[in-house]
Structure formats: C-alpha cells, structure tokens
Design an enzyme around this catalytic site. Structure first.
Site, PDB file in Angstrom:
ATOM      1  N   TYR A  16      15.754  -1.741   9.933  1.00  0.00           N
ATOM      2  CA  TYR A  16      16.581  -0.980   9.008  1.00  0.00           C
ATOM      3  C   TYR A  16      17.159   0.277   9.659  1.00  0.00           C
ATOM      4  O   TYR A  16      16.472   0.975  10.420  1.00  0.00           O
ATOM      5  CB  TYR A  16      15.756  -0.548   7.788  1.00  0.00           C
ATOM      6  N   LYS A  50     -17.437   7.391   0.540  1.00  0.00           N
ATOM      7  CA  LYS A  50     -16.376   7.462  -0.475  1.00  0.00           C
ATOM      8  C   LYS A  50     -15.141   6.715   0.020  1.00  0.00           C
ATOM      9  O   LYS A  50     -15.014   6.417   1.211  1.00  0.00           O
ATOM     10  CB  LYS A  50     -16.035   8.917  -0.774  1.00  0.00           C
TER      11      LYS A  50
END
Length: 381
Positions: free
Chosen positions: A264, A40
C-alpha cells in the site's frame, strides 16, 4: 531448524517453556527473594496457564515444585478465573485496584486483592479473613494510597492488617535516583504504619527494572518480574533466554522489477530486480505496522528486510539471493539457526515498546509449547 506447528499453519508462536524457567531462576538468584511472577495479560501474550505450569505452580494434577514462585500476579479477575478454571491452586494476587462490587468475586476465586482505601479494606474484612496487600503510591501516580497520606489508613490497617504491602517503580531501570527516591518514600510509609503492620508483613517493590538495577538483591521479601521473565527486556544484561519465536509461512514469491513498488502507498520501490516473498503474518497477528520498511525477518538463518507497508494479514520481505520456497518457515521474532531477533530488537526497529509488541500478539497466532528449544549460540552483535 525444525518447527512442530501443524504443516498447514499460516503463523504461530514457538514458546520455549524451559527458557521461562531459566529466566525465573536467573531473576530469583539476582533478587535473592522468592518471586511474585507476573502472568497478567495471559503472560504477556504467551499463555498464563502454560507458564504457570512450567514454573511449577500448584495445579490439581501437579504439586508445587520447590522452586515455584511464591505466587503469580494478574490484573483482572477474568485472568484469575481462567487460571482457576484450569485447576490452578497457586496463590494469585491482583495488583490492579478492584472496585467494591468486584470484591465478592475475588473472594470466591481465592484472589488476594490490592487495597488502599479504608472503606474497601472494611468491606473485604467483613466478608472474609483472606489476605490482602496494601498498595502504596510512591510516585507512579497510578494506584495506591499516596506515600504522604498513609497515616489516614492507620485505623483501617490496625483493624485488618495486610499480608503484604507494596509499591511500584516508574523508572527503576532508567533512573537510579528515581528508584532511590521511591525506596525512601516506601520506607517512610512503612515507618508511619510500623505500629499497626504485622511483624511478618511481606514487602515488595522490585519489578523487572528494579531487579535489573540492583546488584545486592531486592530490598523486600518478594520481587515481581514480568517482562524479564519472557526476555522482552534485560536479556543481554542478565543472561536471559528468548522465550517467544514468531513464525510464519512463505505463501507467495515474485520478481519485482526496477521502479516497481510493493504494498500500500507504494512506499518502497525496487532499484534493481528483486525477489520478494509474502509471509502469512500481518498487523492483525501482532506484527506491527510500525515495522513497515524497518523490520527484519530471518529466512534460513539469513536476515531479510521488510519492504513496503505491513498489511493486515501479510508482510513482504526481500529474499533476493536467499534460498526460499513457498511453504518455508520465516522467523519474525526469535531464533533461526545461529541468528536471533530478540523482542527488544524488533520493538526498537518499529519504535514501539517491548511490552506492546508481546501483548499485541493476537490469538490468530496460536502458541506451540516446547520444553525446550535449543539454547541460542550467542546474541548477535
């Protein structure tokens, strides 16, 4: 070490398919039963079609190998359609509940659904004689009929016996008492339905954690490994080989002086003159922002710290004293030389689940499949 990505690739995954086969063999030997291999989420981000082929699942141009899984498990019909479109002929089981309008599509795709409602079982049997698996909830509280309410399904099961019956553990690798309690509830459920289940009904319960938690083999007829196939967990415990190796190019280099910041928010500042490399990989590629000021990257087999915040497309690392040039390959997950950053190590450093880390790797980092990369020398201490 050599890398076979296109020389201008910014970032990619080296995927070791021989390691997937090795891990499947280890898990099969430990479980002592055939595998229902979980593919999956595109095999946890690795590539379901490539993994199925590597495991020897039948395709139109590939007969099944003797050691192929009994079947493969998916969570959506779109995942099944991708495999069928690639000419996969193997058995596909959908472990997630399907809504009644989805059942005709499941039948058309040759998918074995998981059912646990009498009405859904009746709808399925009215349209096809194809198999289904009965899902029993023994404590996960996510899907399936509750273990103490299975008697309500006796008539439906008698009219349309399932090919298989299964449950799912919530904490098998963390709590043996919880696993044992779920084992007992599952056994009680099977006893309640004993007179209406076919003698050869396939029982399965062990996921990766269940397999890892047992030493005498899995109690059912199948085992359902997922994360362990891809060495996201239980690698050192079971001797699994790393499958995923996330690489990125060094695209810039600079000196950062004492007191100057990186990235940042200025969350990291140099305390001395530092050499900083910028890699072409960020959280949009799946290298999680949680690894800001916490991750480690390999350059020339040497560990280098992630400095500053991980940005959307780039991450900065401290390469002071490490030979490093533009265009060089860095390893963010996986092996470089004798050193190895396992999925578990990187996930732990970022405080995230190995499942999240693997499935979060984006399509922007294309897989490059190998058969096989060198076997790692040893796990790091």
């Amino acid at each position: 070490m050599p890398h076979s990505a296109h020389p201008t690739a910014r970032a990619w995954l080296d995927v070791d398919l021989a390691a997937v086969r090795h891990n499947a063999a280890v898990l099969r030997a430990r479980a002592k039963v055939p595998l229902l291999a979980m593919v999956k989420a595109d095999s946890y981000g690795i590539g379901a079609t490539a993994v199925c082929r590597a495991l020897g699942v039948a395709f139109r141009d590939q007969p099944p190998r003797a050691d192929a899984p009994w079947g493969v498990g998916i969570a959506s019909l779109d995942e099944a359609e991708t495999l069928r479109s690639a000419d996969c002929l193997g058995r596909i089981v959908c472990l997630q509940p399907l809504l009644p309008p989805e059942l005709p599509r499941a039948a058309a795709l040759g998918v074995t659904p998981s059912l646990h409602r009498a009405a859904d079982i009746a709808v399925w049997r009215a349209m096809t004689s194809a198999p289904y698996h009965l899902s029993i909830d023994t404590g996960m509280a996510r899907a399936g009929v509750r273990w103490d309410r299975v008697a309500a399904l006796r008539d439906a099961v008698a009219a349309a016996p399932p090919e298989g019956v299964f449950t799912h553990f919530h904490s098998a690798d963390e709590s043996l008492p919880s696993r044992d309690e779920q084992d007992e509830r599952f056994a009680a459920s099977l006893a309640t339905l004993a007179n209406v289940l076919s003698p050869g009904v396939l029982r399965h319960s062990d996921n990766s954690g269940g397999i890892a938690s047992r030493v005498q083999g899995s109690p059912g007829h199948l085992a359902r490994p997922g994360i362990a196939l891809y060495a996201g967990m239980f690698d050192q415990q079971l001797g699994l080989r790393p499958v995923v190796h996330l690489r990125a190019r060094v695209i810039d280099l600079r000196d950062v002086h004492p007191g100057e910041s990186v990235s940042y928010g200025a969350t990291w500042r140099a305390t001395s003159l530092r050499r900083i490399a910028t890699l072409a990989c960020g959280y949009a590629d799946g290298y999680r922002r949680h690894l800001s000021n916490a991750g480690t990257v390999l350059i020339n087999g040497t560990r280098c710290a992630v400095v500053g915040r991980v940005t959307m497309d780039m991450v900065m690392i401290d390469v002071t004293g490490v030979p490093c040039e533009r265009g060089q390959v860095a390893t963010l997950i996986g092996r470089d030389g004798a050193d190895l950053l396992t999925v578990g190590m990187v996930a732990d450093a970022g405080g995230v689940s190995p499942y999240e880390l693997l499935t979060g790797l984006s399509q922007r980092v294309p897989p490059v499949y190998h058969d096989a990369l060198p076997v790692p020398v040893a796990f790091p201490s």
